[in-house]
Scaffold this motif. Structure first.
Motif, PDB file in Angstrom:
ATOM      1  N   ARG A   1       0.444  -1.334   0.275  1.00 28.79           N
ATOM      2  CA  ARG A   1      -0.441   0.253   0.547  1.00 28.79           C
ATOM      3  C   ARG A   1       0.843   1.605   0.229  1.00 28.79           C
ATOM      4  N   TYR A   2       0.170   2.550  -0.494  1.00 27.16           N
ATOM      5  CA  TYR A   2       0.832   3.662  -0.578  1.00 27.16           C
ATOM      6  C   TYR A   2      -0.111   3.839  -0.137  1.00 27.16           C
ATOM      7  N   GLY A   3       0.070   4.780   1.733  1.00 28.02           N
ATOM      8  CA  GLY A   3      -1.479   4.934   1.791  1.00 28.02           C
ATOM      9  C   GLY A   3      -2.798   5.089   1.484  1.00 28.02           C
TER      10      GLY A   3
ATOM     11  N   ALA B   1      -6.346  -2.245 -23.293  1.00 26.09           N
ATOM     12  CA  ALA B   1      -5.280  -2.100 -22.741  1.00 26.09           C
ATOM     13  C   ALA B   1      -4.177  -0.928 -23.283  1.00 26.09           C
ATOM     14  N   ARG B   2      -3.064  -0.972 -23.769  1.00 26.98           N
ATOM     15  CA  ARG B   2      -2.565   0.420 -24.374  1.00 26.98           C
ATOM     16  C   ARG B   2      -2.426  -0.615 -25.727  1.00 26.98           C
TER      17      ARG B   2
ATOM     18  N   PRO C   1      -3.069  -4.695 -16.737  1.00 27.78           N
ATOM     19  CA  PRO C   1      -3.819  -2.730 -17.399  1.00 27.78           C
ATOM     20  C   PRO C   1      -2.729  -1.776 -16.591  1.00 27.78           C
ATOM     21  N   ASN C   2      -2.567  -0.172 -17.421  1.00 25.29           N
ATOM     22  CA  ASN C   2      -1.880   0.472 -16.684  1.00 25.29           C
ATOM     23  C   ASN C   2      -2.304   0.444 -14.841  1.00 25.29           C
ATOM     24  N   GLY C   3      -1.451   0.763 -14.741  1.00 20.37           N
ATOM     25  CA  GLY C   3      -1.274   0.736 -12.303  1.00 20.37           C
ATOM     26  C   GLY C   3      -1.552  -0.376 -12.259  1.00 20.37           C
ATOM     27  N   ALA C   4      -1.954  -1.787 -12.327  1.00 14.23           N
ATOM     28  CA  ALA C   4      -2.061  -3.090 -12.518  1.00 14.23           C
ATOM     29  C   ALA C   4      -1.640  -3.540 -11.313  1.00 14.23           C
ATOM     30  N   GLY C   5       0.147  -2.774 -10.907  1.00 15.46           N
ATOM     31  CA  GLY C   5       0.973  -3.701  -9.942  1.00 15.46           C
ATOM     32  C   GLY C   5       1.760  -3.859 -10.009  1.00 15.46           C
ATOM     33  N   LYS C   6       2.185  -4.295 -11.489  1.00 16.56           N
ATOM     34  CA  LYS C   6       3.130  -4.362 -12.357  1.00 16.56           C
ATOM     35  C   LYS C   6       4.382  -4.081 -11.537  1.00 16.56           C
ATOM     36  N   SER C   7       4.477  -3.138 -11.625  1.00 11.98           N
ATOM     37  CA  SER C   7       5.917  -2.663 -11.373  1.00 11.98           C
ATOM     38  C   SER C   7       6.199  -2.273 -10.189  1.00 11.98           C
ATOM     39  N   THR C   8       4.909  -2.104  -9.225  1.00 11.84           N
ATOM     40  CA  THR C   8       5.432  -2.887  -8.035  1.00 11.84           C
ATOM     41  C   THR C   8       5.463  -4.216  -7.437  1.00 11.84           C
ATOM     42  N   THR C   9       5.838  -5.062  -7.971  1.00 14.05           N
ATOM     43  CA  THR C   9       5.767  -6.187  -7.753  1.00 14.05           C
ATOM     44  C   THR C   9       6.918  -6.614  -7.654  1.00 14.05           C
TER      45      THR C   9
ATOM     46  N   VAL D   1      -9.478  -2.282 -15.318  1.00 14.31           N
ATOM     47  CA  VAL D   1      -9.052  -1.180 -15.548  1.00 14.31           C
ATOM     48  C   VAL D   1      -8.953  -0.114 -14.600  1.00 14.31           C
ATOM     49  N   GLU D   2      -7.612   0.583 -14.568  1.00  9.56           N
ATOM     50  CA  GLU D   2      -8.004   1.588 -14.260  1.00  9.56           C
ATOM     51  C   GLU D   2      -8.240   2.803 -14.443  1.00  9.56           C
ATOM     52  N   TYR D   3      -7.390   3.262 -15.421  1.00 11.62           N
ATOM     53  CA  TYR D   3      -7.376   4.324 -16.238  1.00 11.62           C
ATOM     54  C   TYR D   3      -8.008   3.536 -17.730  1.00 11.62           C
TER      55      TYR D   3
HETATM   56  N1  LIG Z   1       5.162   5.105  -4.956  1.00 10.05           N
HETATM   57  C1  LIG Z   1       4.331   5.009  -5.192  1.00 10.05           C
HETATM   58  N2  LIG Z   1       3.532   5.662  -4.828  1.00 10.05           N
HETATM   59  C2  LIG Z   1       2.023   6.207  -4.992  1.00 10.05           C
HETATM   60  N3  LIG Z   1       1.697   5.338  -5.649  1.00 10.05           N
HETATM   61  C3  LIG Z   1       2.501   4.516  -6.042  1.00 10.05           C
HETATM   62  C4  LIG Z   1       3.381   4.407  -6.213  1.00 10.05           C
HETATM   63  N4  LIG Z   1       4.521   3.960  -7.114  1.00 10.05           N
HETATM   64  C5  LIG Z   1       2.799   3.082  -7.463  1.00 10.05           C
HETATM   65  N5  LIG Z   1       1.692   3.999  -7.291  1.00 10.05           N
HETATM   66  C6  LIG Z   1       0.295   3.207  -7.357  1.00 10.05           C
HETATM   67  O1  LIG Z   1      -0.296   2.002  -7.313  1.00 10.05           O
HETATM   68  C7  LIG Z   1      -0.721   1.215  -9.161  1.00 10.05           C
HETATM   69  C8  LIG Z   1       0.176   0.526  -9.068  1.00 10.05           C
HETATM   70  O2  LIG Z   1       1.264   0.362  -9.629  1.00 10.05           O
HETATM   71  P1  LIG Z   1       1.868   0.790 -11.075  1.00 10.05           P
HETATM   72  O3  LIG Z   1       2.725   1.092 -11.209  1.00 10.05           O
HETATM   73  O4  LIG Z   1       2.768  -1.223 -10.102  1.00 10.05           O
HETATM   74  O5  LIG Z   1       1.533  -0.432 -12.179  1.00 10.05           O
HETATM   75  P2  LIG Z   1       1.958  -1.164 -13.178  1.00 10.05           P
HETATM   76  O6  LIG Z   1       1.238  -2.232 -13.907  1.00 10.05           O
HETATM   77  O7  LIG Z   1       3.507  -1.323 -13.635  1.00 10.05           O
HETATM   78  O8  LIG Z   1       1.099  -0.071 -14.495  1.00 10.05           O
HETATM   79  P3  LIG Z   1       2.005   0.822 -15.607  1.00 10.05           P
HETATM   80  O9  LIG Z   1       2.133  -0.619 -16.730  1.00 10.05           O
HETATM   81  O10 LIG Z   1       1.682   1.617 -15.914  1.00 10.05           O
HETATM   82  O11 LIG Z   1       3.551   0.352 -15.346  1.00 10.05           O
HETATM   83  C9  LIG Z   1      -1.062   2.951  -9.215  1.00 10.05           C
HETATM   84  O12 LIG Z   1      -2.422   3.572  -8.620  1.00 10.05           O
HETATM   85  C10 LIG Z   1       0.097   3.684  -9.208  1.00 10.05           C
HETATM   86  O13 LIG Z   1      -0.142   5.016  -9.330  1.00 10.05           O
END
Ligand SMILES: Nc1ncnc2c1ncn2[C@@H]1O[C@H](COP(=O)(O)OP(=O)(O)OP(=O)(O)O)[C@@H](O)[C@H]1O
Length: 308
Positions: free
Chosen positions: A10-12, A307-308, A35-43, A296-298
């Motif tokens: 979680r971020y906030g 999908a993009r 989709p964008n914002g799904a959480g891939k990069s965070t994972t 899809v978030e956006y």
């Molecule tokens: N450092 C951060 N602070 C606050 N919110 C964040 C942060 N990093 C990611 N988020 C939020 O967490 C959610 C997941 O983001 P993430 O970048 O992991 O998605 P993604 O699947 O990689 O998307 P994309 O395909 O657009 O790269 C989004 O709502 C994003 O705005």
């Protein structure tokens, strides 16, 4: 091997990853989609120790990233190809990475050759095209000869040759027994190079299966398409045999619950001229859009799937 176990981040008030569990196995290319914002990069960032999980855990080669004795040798990472100092040459960039991990110059030259960067190795990274930057990012990921690779959108910005090169590279790396986790928005590309696909939406797991299994879940998969001069009597007859029929434009019927042979036989029985008759197969893209439709978030107004 990458193990993600009940991961939440979680971020906030934003839950980026929500109770996610999956495993990327050795000898396998695992596509990571959402989709964008799904959480891939965070994972991916949690897996390589750049973020701390709110709860749950991730492991590489059976260990938490922070506990790996030699991380660069265990896992090669390309998360953001632009994170290279623009004033450094490709060679110097890789050499600096190598020197902090006790890797020799010979290996630097090897990865430069492997990624096709010989002719630009002495150019500053700031002058690189997106595609060359991607190759440099991949060279960095390969430097430690790691058993696990994590590549975020590696195909981005590559020309058709580059795309083909990545496809071969990841297949070869998996054939050598390595674990490859790869995100991409290019479904067609992923369908060609991934063995398994993990699909997430809003931080949650939507599907974790082979490409074949996921494609088989798409709405078109298993249906029969028939085009005829006279769709109505054929539709009536097919429904009478227990099939489900969806009329489409241009005299086309989409038929479920009957094989190509069944439809041909019924058409002959009711004297209808068949112009086209085929088994439909879905695509990874269709299956993905169906799975992620609600996640899809956006989404631009009026578009489906997103999908993009
Ligand atoms: N450092 C951060 N602070 C606050 N919110 C964040 C942060 N990093 C990611 N988020 C939020 O967490 C959610 C997941 O983001 P993430 O970048 O992991 O998605 P993604 O699947 O990689 O998307 P994309 O395909 O657009 O790269 C989004 O709502 C994003 O705005």
């Amino acid at each position: 091997m990458i193990e993600v176990e009940a991961l939440t981040k979680r971020y906030g008030s934003t839950t980026a990853v929500d109770g996610l569990t999956f495993t990327a196995r050795p000898g396998t290319v695992t596509g990571f989609l959402g989709p964008n914002g799904a959480g891939k990069s965070t994972t991916m960032r949690v897996v390589v120790g750049l973020e701390r999980p709110t709860s749950g855990s991730t492991k590489v080669a059976g260990q938490r990233y922070a506990d790996l004795p030699a991380p660069l040798h265990a896992v090669g990472v390309m998360l953001d190809a632009r994170s290279v100092h623009p004033g450094r040459t490709a060679y110097k960039h890789l050499l600096a990475m190598a020197q902090t991990h006790g890797i020799g110059k010979a290996r630097v030259r090897e990865v430069i050759a492997q990624t096709g960067l010989e002719s630009v190795a002495t150019r500053r990274a700031g002058t690189f095209s997106l595609g060359m930057g991607q190759r440099l990012g991949i060279a960095g990921a390969l430097l430690g000869d790691p058993a696990t690779l994590i590549l975020d959108e590696p195909v981005n910005g590559l020309d058709p040759d580059g795309v083909l090169w990545i496809r071969r590279l990841v297949r070869d790396l998996a054939a050598e027994g390595r674990t490859v986790l790869l995100s991409s928005h290019l479904m067609h590309e992923l369908a060609l190079c991934a063995d398994r696909v993990v699909i997430i939406g809003r931080g949650r797991l939507l599907a974790d299966a082979t490409v074949h299994e996921i494609v088989a879940r798409s709405e078109r998969a298993g249906a029969v398409r028939v085009r005829t001069t006279d769709p109505e009597p054929l539709a009536r007859e097919l429904i009478a045999t227990g099939a489900q029929v969806a009329p489409q434009e241009g005299g086309v019927l989409q038929v479920r619950g009957a094989s190509v042979d069944d439809v041909g036989t019924v058409a002959r029985r009711c004297g209808v001229t068949v112009l086209e008759l085929s088994a439909e197969s879905g695509t990874l893209e269709e299956a993905y859009l169906q799975l992620t439709g609600d996640a899809v978030e956006y989404r631009a107004a009026g578009t489906q799937g997103g999908a993009r």
